[in-house]
Design an enzyme around this catalytic site. Structure first.
Site, PDB file in Angstrom:
ATOM      1  N   ASP A   1      20.674  60.377 -40.764  1.00  0.00           N
ATOM      2  CA  ASP A   1      20.239  59.003 -40.935  1.00  0.00           C
ATOM      3  C   ASP A   1      18.788  59.009 -41.400  1.00  0.00           C
ATOM      4  OD1 ASP A   1      21.894  56.518 -40.183  1.00  0.00           O
ATOM      5  OD2 ASP A   1      19.790  55.956 -39.920  1.00  0.00           O
TER       6      ASP A   1
ATOM      7  N   GLY B   1      18.207  54.933 -54.016  1.00  0.00           N
ATOM      8  CA  GLY B   1      17.553  54.071 -53.031  1.00  0.00           C
ATOM      9  C   GLY B   1      16.102  53.759 -53.380  1.00  0.00           C
TER      10      GLY B   1
ATOM     11  N   ASN C   1      27.209  58.901 -49.055  1.00  0.00           N
ATOM     12  CA  ASN C   1      26.151  58.902 -50.074  1.00  0.00           C
ATOM     13  C   ASN C   1      26.108  60.252 -50.800  1.00  0.00           C
ATOM     14  OD1 ASN C   1      23.637  59.125 -51.374  1.00  0.00           O
ATOM     15  ND2 ASN C   1      22.708  57.662 -49.974  1.00  0.00           N
TER      16      ASN C   1
ATOM     17  N   ARG D   1      14.156  64.763 -45.907  1.00  0.00           N
ATOM     18  CA  ARG D   1      15.512  65.308 -45.721  1.00  0.00           C
ATOM     19  C   ARG D   1      15.488  66.827 -45.749  1.00  0.00           C
ATOM     20  NH1 ARG D   1      17.737  62.083 -48.830  1.00  0.00           N
ATOM     21  NH2 ARG D   1      18.304  60.763 -47.086  1.00  0.00           N
TER      22      ARG D   1
HETATM   23  P1  ITT Z   1      25.451  57.438 -45.001  1.00  0.00           P
HETATM   24  O1  ITT Z   1      26.869  57.219 -45.390  1.00  0.00           O
HETATM   25  O2  ITT Z   1      25.106  58.893 -44.799  1.00  0.00           O
HETATM   26  O3  ITT Z   1      24.991  56.578 -43.834  1.00  0.00           O
HETATM   27  P2  ITT Z   1      23.486  55.804 -46.420  1.00  0.00           P
HETATM   28  O4  ITT Z   1      23.235  55.646 -47.888  1.00  0.00           O
HETATM   29  O5  ITT Z   1      23.877  54.587 -45.639  1.00  0.00           O
HETATM   30  O6  ITT Z   1      24.565  56.976 -46.260  1.00  0.00           O
HETATM   31  P3  ITT Z   1      21.156  56.138 -44.654  1.00  0.00           P
HETATM   32  O7  ITT Z   1      21.730  55.174 -43.662  1.00  0.00           O
HETATM   33  O8  ITT Z   1      20.644  57.438 -44.142  1.00  0.00           O
HETATM   34  O9  ITT Z   1      22.203  56.484 -45.805  1.00  0.00           O
HETATM   35  O10 ITT Z   1      19.962  55.503 -45.454  1.00  0.00           O
HETATM   36  C1  ITT Z   1      19.754  54.114 -45.521  1.00  0.00           C
HETATM   37  C2  ITT Z   1      19.210  53.727 -46.856  1.00  0.00           C
HETATM   38  O11 ITT Z   1      17.869  54.197 -46.980  1.00  0.00           O
HETATM   39  C3  ITT Z   1      19.956  54.301 -48.046  1.00  0.00           C
HETATM   40  O12 ITT Z   1      21.052  53.503 -48.407  1.00  0.00           O
HETATM   41  C4  ITT Z   1      18.874  54.325 -49.109  1.00  0.00           C
HETATM   42  O13 ITT Z   1      18.775  53.068 -49.730  1.00  0.00           O
HETATM   43  C5  ITT Z   1      17.616  54.582 -48.311  1.00  0.00           C
HETATM   44  N1  ITT Z   1      17.303  56.027 -48.323  1.00  0.00           N
HETATM   45  C6  ITT Z   1      17.641  56.971 -47.413  1.00  0.00           C
HETATM   46  N2  ITT Z   1      17.187  58.183 -47.781  1.00  0.00           N
HETATM   47  C7  ITT Z   1      16.555  58.002 -48.960  1.00  0.00           C
HETATM   48  C8  ITT Z   1      15.901  58.841 -49.862  1.00  0.00           C
HETATM   49  O14 ITT Z   1      15.824  60.152 -49.673  1.00  0.00           O
HETATM   50  N3  ITT Z   1      15.384  58.307 -50.969  1.00  0.00           N
HETATM   51  C9  ITT Z   1      15.455  56.986 -51.208  1.00  0.00           C
HETATM   52  N4  ITT Z   1      16.070  56.112 -50.420  1.00  0.00           N
HETATM   53  C10 ITT Z   1      16.627  56.605 -49.306  1.00  0.00           C
END
Ligand code: ITT
Length: 192
Positions: free
Chosen positions: A73, A151, A16, A179
């Site tokens: 995560d 997200g 991400n 974060r």
């Molecule tokens: P990784 O490769 O690091 O796992 P990811 O996008 O899957 O990246 P996460 O599992 O940590 O990241 O997060 C799950 C989802 O939650 C992510 O796809 C976003 O849709 C949402 N999310 C996480 N952090 C967010 C943020 O700061 N703002 C908005 N949405 C967020």
């Protein structure tokens, strides 16, 4: 190699780019450079607790590269929906998305929610991942507001703010986000 990196360069395994950008800016405040390890596809386990998911991902990524590794995560926990989507945030965003969540929250007066983040660090010097937590309380807005970020950003308004994450620049989000808090905890440890 481990000694060379310690306190100077953090290797963040993530796919991400938004997450990487936020983390990179926070760590740079502490004099730590960040590299994005995009191709280390750490397996994501199913668990109710995002700390367990972060730990498992750190161990998995470490097995693949044998370098000091950072993973993070995060998840959105909506109180009235029994903390849904929580650990399933990624799947829920990909499937029903923000519109689907807003639909589930239609006519729900209690809109309290929180974002949680767990940073997990593992290196050849330690045997189990070390975790740093960050959490921000807020609410789910009635509509999507703002086009910045990623997200669930447009539907989450942190407490004591009149803007959603989606209406904030990265700098603004980094002043108060879940974060920012977990990565600041990690930065202090990594420099120390
Ligand atoms: P990784 O490769 O690091 O796992 P990811 O996008 O899957 O990246 P996460 O599992 O940590 O990241 O997060 C799950 C989802 O939650 C992510 O796809 C976003 O849709 C949402 N999310 C996480 N952090 C967010 C943020 O700061 N703002 C908005 N949405 C967020």
């Amino acid at each position: 190699m481990t000694r060379l990196l310690k306190g100077r360069i953090a290797l963040l395994a993530t796919s991400n780019v938004h997450k990487f950008n936020e983390a990179r800016r926070i760590l740079s405040e502490h004099g730590i450079a960040t590299a994005m390890l995009k191709n280390i596809r750490a397996v994501e386990i199913q668990d109710d607790d995002i700390e367990n998911i972060a730990k498992a991902r750190a161990m998995n990524a470490f097995e693949k590269c044998r370098l000091p590794i950072v993973v993070e995560d995060a998840g959105l926990f909506i109180r009235k929906l029994a903390n849904f989507p929580g650990p399933y945030s990624s799947y829920v965003y990909r499937t029903i998305g923000n519109d689907g969540l807003l639909k589930l929250m239609e006519n729900v007066p209690d809109r309290r929610a929180c974002f949680r983040s767990v940073v997990a660090f593992l290196s050849p010097m330690i045997h189990t991942p070390i975790c740093f937590n960050g959490e921000v309380e807020g609410r789910i807005t009635e509509e999507k507001l703002g086009q910045q970020g990623f997200g669930f950003d447009p539907i989450f308004e942190p407490s004591h703010s009149s803007k959603t994450y989606g209406q904030m620049t990265v700098e603004e989000k980094n002043q108060l986000s879940h974060r920012a808090s977990s990565f600041r905890g990690f930065a202090k440890f990594y420099k120390g």
